[in-house]
Design a protein around this motif. Structure first.
Motif, PDB file in Angstrom:
ATOM      1  N   ASP A 130       0.806  -1.220   0.000  1.00 29.01           N
ATOM      2  CA  ASP A 130       0.000   0.000   0.000  1.00 29.01           C
ATOM      3  C   ASP A 130       0.838   1.269   0.000  1.00 29.01           C
ATOM      4  O   ASP A 130       0.325   2.347  -0.298  1.00 29.01           O
ATOM      5  CB  ASP A 130      -0.935   0.011   1.223  1.00 29.01           C
ATOM      6  CG  ASP A 130      -1.802  -1.232   1.297  1.00 29.01           C
ATOM      7  OD1 ASP A 130      -2.278  -1.674   0.240  1.00 29.01           O
ATOM      8  OD2 ASP A 130      -1.983  -1.765   2.410  1.00 29.01           O
ATOM      9  N   ASP A 131       2.134   1.153   0.373  1.00 31.41           N
ATOM     10  CA  ASP A 131       2.990   2.339   0.491  1.00 31.41           C
ATOM     11  C   ASP A 131       4.424   1.920   0.186  1.00 31.41           C
ATOM     12  O   ASP A 131       5.052   1.228   0.979  1.00 31.41           O
ATOM     13  CB  ASP A 131       2.883   2.911   1.904  1.00 31.41           C
ATOM     14  CG  ASP A 131       3.712   4.171   2.092  1.00 31.41           C
ATOM     15  OD1 ASP A 131       4.395   4.576   1.131  1.00 31.41           O
ATOM     16  OD2 ASP A 131       3.692   4.732   3.197  1.00 31.41           O
ATOM     17  N   GLU A 132       4.961   2.356  -0.950  1.00 31.47           N
ATOM     18  CA  GLU A 132       6.298   1.943  -1.357  1.00 31.47           C
ATOM     19  C   GLU A 132       7.397   2.557  -0.493  1.00 31.47           C
ATOM     20  O   GLU A 132       8.555   2.141  -0.588  1.00 31.47           O
ATOM     21  CB  GLU A 132       6.538   2.295  -2.824  1.00 31.47           C
ATOM     22  CG  GLU A 132       5.680   1.486  -3.786  1.00 31.47           C
ATOM     23  CD  GLU A 132       6.035   1.745  -5.240  1.00 31.47           C
ATOM     24  OE1 GLU A 132       6.890   2.627  -5.493  1.00 31.47           O
ATOM     25  OE2 GLU A 132       5.460   1.075  -6.111  1.00 31.47           O
ATOM     26  N   SER A 133       7.069   3.523   0.349  1.00 33.08           N
ATOM     27  CA  SER A 133       8.066   4.086   1.254  1.00 33.08           C
ATOM     28  C   SER A 133       8.198   3.259   2.526  1.00 33.08           C
ATOM     29  O   SER A 133       8.906   3.648   3.457  1.00 33.08           O
ATOM     30  CB  SER A 133       7.712   5.530   1.613  1.00 33.08           C
ATOM     31  OG  SER A 133       6.515   5.576   2.379  1.00 33.08           O
ATOM     32  N   SER A 134       7.524   2.135   2.575  1.00 34.43           N
ATOM     33  CA  SER A 134       7.644   1.208   3.701  1.00 34.43           C
ATOM     34  C   SER A 134       7.799  -0.204   3.154  1.00 34.43           C
ATOM     35  O   SER A 134       7.692  -0.446   1.955  1.00 34.43           O
ATOM     36  CB  SER A 134       6.417   1.300   4.615  1.00 34.43           C
ATOM     37  OG  SER A 134       5.265   0.812   3.943  1.00 34.43           O
ATOM     38  N   ALA A 135       8.074  -1.135   4.051  1.00 35.80           N
ATOM     39  CA  ALA A 135       8.223  -2.539   3.670  1.00 35.80           C
ATOM     40  C   ALA A 135       7.263  -3.389   4.489  1.00 35.80           C
ATOM     41  O   ALA A 135       7.063  -3.142   5.685  1.00 35.80           O
ATOM     42  CB  ALA A 135       9.659  -3.006   3.899  1.00 35.80           C
ATOM     43  N   ASP A 136       6.669  -4.378   3.832  1.00 31.24           N
ATOM     44  CA  ASP A 136       5.817  -5.345   4.510  1.00 31.24           C
ATOM     45  C   ASP A 136       6.677  -6.508   4.994  1.00 31.24           C
ATOM     46  O   ASP A 136       7.596  -6.952   4.292  1.00 31.24           O
ATOM     47  CB  ASP A 136       4.741  -5.891   3.564  1.00 31.24           C
ATOM     48  CG  ASP A 136       3.763  -4.817   3.107  1.00 31.24           C
ATOM     49  OD1 ASP A 136       3.670  -3.773   3.774  1.00 31.24           O
ATOM     50  OD2 ASP A 136       3.090  -5.027   2.077  1.00 31.24           O
ATOM     51  N   LEU A 137       6.367  -7.008   6.184  1.00 33.72           N
ATOM     52  CA  LEU A 137       7.082  -8.145   6.756  1.00 33.72           C
ATOM     53  C   LEU A 137       6.155  -9.356   6.774  1.00 33.72           C
ATOM     54  O   LEU A 137       5.029  -9.276   7.273  1.00 33.72           O
ATOM     55  CB  LEU A 137       7.542  -7.826   8.178  1.00 33.72           C
ATOM     56  CG  LEU A 137       8.295  -8.931   8.922  1.00 33.72           C
ATOM     57  CD1 LEU A 137       9.652  -9.181   8.284  1.00 33.72           C
ATOM     58  CD2 LEU A 137       8.461  -8.566  10.394  1.00 33.72           C
ATOM     59  N   VAL A 138       6.624 -10.467   6.225  1.00 30.50           N
ATOM     60  CA  VAL A 138       5.841 -11.706   6.175  1.00 30.50           C
ATOM     61  C   VAL A 138       6.676 -12.820   6.795  1.00 30.50           C
ATOM     62  O   VAL A 138       7.871 -12.951   6.501  1.00 30.50           O
ATOM     63  CB  VAL A 138       5.475 -12.076   4.722  1.00 30.50           C
ATOM     64  CG1 VAL A 138       4.674 -13.378   4.693  1.00 30.50           C
ATOM     65  CG2 VAL A 138       4.683 -10.950   4.067  1.00 30.50           C
ATOM     66  N   ILE A 139       6.054 -13.627   7.666  1.00 27.88           N
ATOM     67  CA  ILE A 139       6.728 -14.788   8.250  1.00 27.88           C
ATOM     68  C   ILE A 139       5.920 -16.035   7.901  1.00 27.88           C
ATOM     69  O   ILE A 139       4.737 -16.129   8.237  1.00 27.88           O
ATOM     70  CB  ILE A 139       6.872 -14.651   9.783  1.00 27.88           C
ATOM     71  CG1 ILE A 139       7.665 -13.395  10.129  1.00 27.88           C
ATOM     72  CG2 ILE A 139       7.574 -15.888  10.352  1.00 27.88           C
ATOM     73  CD1 ILE A 139       7.836 -13.161  11.626  1.00 27.88           C
ATOM     74  N   LEU A 140       6.574 -16.963   7.202  1.00 22.00           N
ATOM     75  CA  LEU A 140       5.946 -18.226   6.817  1.00 22.00           C
ATOM     76  C   LEU A 140       6.567 -19.370   7.612  1.00 22.00           C
ATOM     77  O   LEU A 140       7.751 -19.313   7.975  1.00 22.00           O
ATOM     78  CB  LEU A 140       6.143 -18.498   5.323  1.00 22.00           C
ATOM     79  CG  LEU A 140       5.664 -17.432   4.336  1.00 22.00           C
ATOM     80  CD1 LEU A 140       6.041 -17.840   2.919  1.00 22.00           C
ATOM     81  CD2 LEU A 140       4.161 -17.231   4.450  1.00 22.00           C
ATOM     82  N   THR A 141       5.791 -20.411   7.847  1.00 20.08           N
ATOM     83  CA  THR A 141       6.337 -21.581   8.518  1.00 20.08           C
ATOM     84  C   THR A 141       7.228 -22.357   7.568  1.00 20.08           C
ATOM     85  O   THR A 141       7.249 -22.113   6.360  1.00 20.08           O
ATOM     86  CB  THR A 141       5.202 -22.476   9.041  1.00 20.08           C
ATOM     87  OG1 THR A 141       5.754 -23.458   9.915  1.00 20.08           O
ATOM     88  CG2 THR A 141       4.484 -23.172   7.905  1.00 20.08           C
ATOM     89  N   SER A 181       1.852 -21.791   2.150  1.00 20.37           N
ATOM     90  CA  SER A 181       1.532 -20.404   1.815  1.00 20.37           C
ATOM     91  C   SER A 181       0.782 -19.695   2.945  1.00 20.37           C
ATOM     92  O   SER A 181       0.585 -18.486   2.889  1.00 20.37           O
ATOM     93  CB  SER A 181       0.677 -20.354   0.538  1.00 20.37           C
ATOM     94  OG  SER A 181      -0.594 -20.951   0.762  1.00 20.37           O
ATOM     95  N   ALA A 182       0.361 -20.451   3.962  1.00 22.96           N
ATOM     96  CA  ALA A 182      -0.373 -19.841   5.079  1.00 22.96           C
ATOM     97  C   ALA A 182       0.612 -19.102   5.984  1.00 22.96           C
ATOM     98  O   ALA A 182       1.511 -19.722   6.563  1.00 22.96           O
ATOM     99  CB  ALA A 182      -1.121 -20.898   5.869  1.00 22.96           C
ATOM    100  N   PRO A 183       0.507 -17.789   6.124  1.00 21.10           N
ATOM    101  CA  PRO A 183       1.492 -17.032   6.896  1.00 21.10           C
ATOM    102  C   PRO A 183       1.273 -17.154   8.399  1.00 21.10           C
ATOM    103  O   PRO A 183       0.152 -17.296   8.882  1.00 21.10           O
ATOM    104  CB  PRO A 183       1.260 -15.595   6.428  1.00 21.10           C
ATOM    105  CG  PRO A 183      -0.193 -15.552   6.055  1.00 21.10           C
ATOM    106  CD  PRO A 183      -0.504 -16.916   5.498  1.00 21.10           C
ATOM    107  N   LEU A 184       2.369 -17.087   9.141  1.00 20.57           N
ATOM    108  CA  LEU A 184       2.295 -16.968  10.591  1.00 20.57           C
ATOM    109  C   LEU A 184       2.079 -15.523  10.996  1.00 20.57           C
ATOM    110  O   LEU A 184       1.506 -15.243  12.054  1.00 20.57           O
ATOM    111  CB  LEU A 184       3.589 -17.490  11.230  1.00 20.57           C
ATOM    112  CG  LEU A 184       3.935 -18.952  10.965  1.00 20.57           C
ATOM    113  CD1 LEU A 184       5.316 -19.276  11.512  1.00 20.57           C
ATOM    114  CD2 LEU A 184       2.888 -19.870  11.579  1.00 20.57           C
ATOM    115  N   LEU A 185       2.558 -14.611  10.154  1.00 25.20           N
ATOM    116  CA  LEU A 185       2.371 -13.183  10.431  1.00 25.20           C
ATOM    117  C   LEU A 185       2.506 -12.392   9.135  1.00 25.20           C
ATOM    118  O   LEU A 185       3.381 -12.683   8.320  1.00 25.20           O
ATOM    119  CB  LEU A 185       3.408 -12.683  11.447  1.00 25.20           C
ATOM    120  CG  LEU A 185       3.345 -11.182  11.788  1.00 25.20           C
ATOM    121  CD1 LEU A 185       3.481 -10.963  13.288  1.00 25.20           C
ATOM    122  CD2 LEU A 185       4.457 -10.416  11.062  1.00 25.20           C
TER     123      LEU A 185
END
Length: 216
Positions: free
Chosen positions: A55-66, A75-79
């Motif tokens: 949603d905002d290229e001036s930030s980064a999304d954090l994804v944690i997968l098992t 593909s089900a994320p933990l966070l």
């Protein structure tokens, strides 16, 4: 000559070998960093991923997968934490991941590319009390004009925090410094409560204010 000899081979490469699926094209160009770290005691090696913010290229999304080798649905994320940290478009502005001690991962961000006051931040992330939490926080900055600096660190494992600043007179080169420390009265905050443009934690704010108030 060897380079010229490679050109026909490259031109002969099938176009299908140089294209991405729609799903890949939507995600892979956003990839900033990725690291496999054993954070949770039961999930094997979690895949921690930083993506340019959806949603905002001036930030980064954090994804944690098992661990994909253990998961029924890898593909089900933990966070998924949108706008988790700052992400700039120039050199010295990109976040990164690093494995920490004791089942933790370090989320580093910075803005050292431009401006009078470059800064560097580190979140030490781990699993505690059935949630991903920020177990440690570090922040530092300096003034390019005077070489003055300040820093702050919080360790939620030990419950200790420290903040300090040093001012340098650009003419006399004399130094003045202040240091504060104390005990944290709150548990490690949830990682899901973090954001790219959040204010510094309370123990850091007094020294930050003093630092800027004393700059010429």
């Amino acid at each position: 000559m060897r380079f010229l000899a490679l050109i026909p081979a490259l031109l002969a490469t099938p176009l299908s070998a140089q294209t991405l699926t729609l799903a890949e094209a939507d995600t892979l160009p956003r990839l900033i960093d990725s690291l496999c770290v054993d954070i949770h005691p039961l999930n094997g090696c979690e895949q921690v991923i930083l993506l340019t913010g959806r949603d905002d290229e001036s930030s980064a999304d954090l994804v944690i997968l098992t661990d994909r080798r253990l998961a029924d649905d890898p593909s089900a994320p933990l966070l998924v934490l949108r706008n988790a940290t700052y992400n700039g478009s120039m050199w010295g502005m990109s976040p990164s991941l690093e494995e920490g001690d004791g089942r933790t991962v370090l989320l580093r961000s910075e803005q050292s590319g431009i401006g009078r006051h470059p800064w560097f931040q580190t979140l030490r992330i781990g699993w505690q009390e059935d949630a991903f939490r920020v177990l440690g926080f570090g922040y530092s900055s300096y003034d390019r004009f005077t070489s003055s600096s300040y820093s702050c660190s919080l360790d939620y494992d030990s419950g200790a925090w420290m903040a300090e600043a040093t001012w340098v007179d650009p003419e006399s080169e004399e130094e003045q410094s202040v240091s504060q420390s104390g005990t944290l009265d709150s548990p490690a905050p949830l990682l899901s409560d973090q954001g790219a443009f959040a204010a510094l934690p309370d123990p850091c704010q007094d020294v930050q204010t003093l630092f800027f108030d004393n700059l010429p």
